[in-house]
Design an enzyme around this catalytic site. Sequence first.
Site: not given
Length: 366
Positions: A209-211
Site C-alpha cells: 500500500m502506498h497511495r
Amino acid sequence: MYRITIVAGARPNFMKIAPIIGALNKAKDTGADLSYRLVHTGQHYDKNMSQSFFEQLAIPEPNTNLECSGGTQAEQTASILLAFEKELNSFPADLVIVVGDVTSTMACTLVAKKLDIKVAHVEGGIRSGDMTMPEEVNRIVTDSIADYFFTTSELANKNLLEEGKAEKQLFLVGNTMIDTLLNNKNRFYKPSIWNTLHLEAQHYIVLTMHRPANVDEERNLEVMLTEIIKQTRDLPIVFPAHPRTQKILSQLDVDTKRLCIVEPLSYLEFNYLVHNSKAVITDSGGITEEASIMNVPCLTLRDNTERPETIELGTNELVGTNPQNLKSYLERLFDGQWKQTQSIPFWDGKTAERIVSVITEKLIKN
C-alpha cells in the site's frame, strides 16, 4: 546519427526502460545509426528503490542524475523542468522517450516539447478516469502534447483516438514491464526475510500500500489493516513498506502478530515473494500486471483501474477502498474459486523489440 534521450525517474520506470535499452543495444550492434543517453531524474532514490534496479536489471549507469528528489509535487516538477532543460540544451536529442505516469514523465515531456523535440510515450493512453490521482493528471498532460504513443492495449489506442490523436501516431506494442518480468523470472531469489519469517510457498499473503488515499489517513489505514488481518485466516501478511509508511504504521492500534512489516525489497526478491504467495493485496497498478502474468490472485484496494485487461484477462479483482468488501473476495480465494489468467495480447516479452523496430523503421526515417 539519431539521438535518443531516455528518461527514468521512479521505480516502475526502471522496469520499463530495461528491455528498451537492451533492444536499442542490439539494434546498434546490427548497424542502426542511433545513440542513446539515459537520464535519471532522481525523483525516487534509495538503494532498493533505484540503484539495485540498475544492477539487477543490467541497466547501464545513467549518463546523468538530475538529483530532483524531495519536496512537494509542484517543487519536484519545477526542479525537473529546470534541470532537464539544461540537460537537453547541453545534449540535444531527436527523440525523448518517457515511460509510465510519474512526475518525471510529465515534466520531461513539457521540456522536450518547449524545445521542439519529438516525444514518445511508452504506456500512453491508459486512463483510470480518476483525476484525484496525480498519475492520471500526469498521463493526460503527457499524452496531450506527445508525438508518438507505444501502447499496451486496444483500449489505450481507443482512448487516444477519442482524444484526437491520429492513427499514425499510435503503435500497439504491449507492455515492457512484462518483458522485464519474463526476462528475469528464472533469476528471482529468496529474500532474507523468507527464513526469518519462516515463510512457506502458497502460505502467506503479500501486501503493498502506498497511495496517499490509503496510507496517509491513519484511521482509514487502521480499519483496512484490521479487516485484512481478520479475513486472511492464519496466514502471515508480508508488507514491504516505505519508511514514511512504516512511521505511520508504528502509530496505529493494529494487531501485528501476523502482520510482518519489512523494508522495501529489490526487484528480484520482491517478485520471488509475489510468485510464491497465496495472493497479493495491493493498491499498485504495476503489481496487478505482474501478478496476472504470474497467475497469482490479486486484490486491488482501489475504486478504479487504468489497467482493465488485468481484470478482464488477468487475475486481478477491483475490491475497492471499503474494507467491508474484502470478506467476499477472500472467501472466494480460500475456497479455491479464484479465476486463472488468460493470454493478454502482446504481453509476450517482445514489446521492446517492437518499440525499437518502430523507431528504426519509421521514426528515424521521418
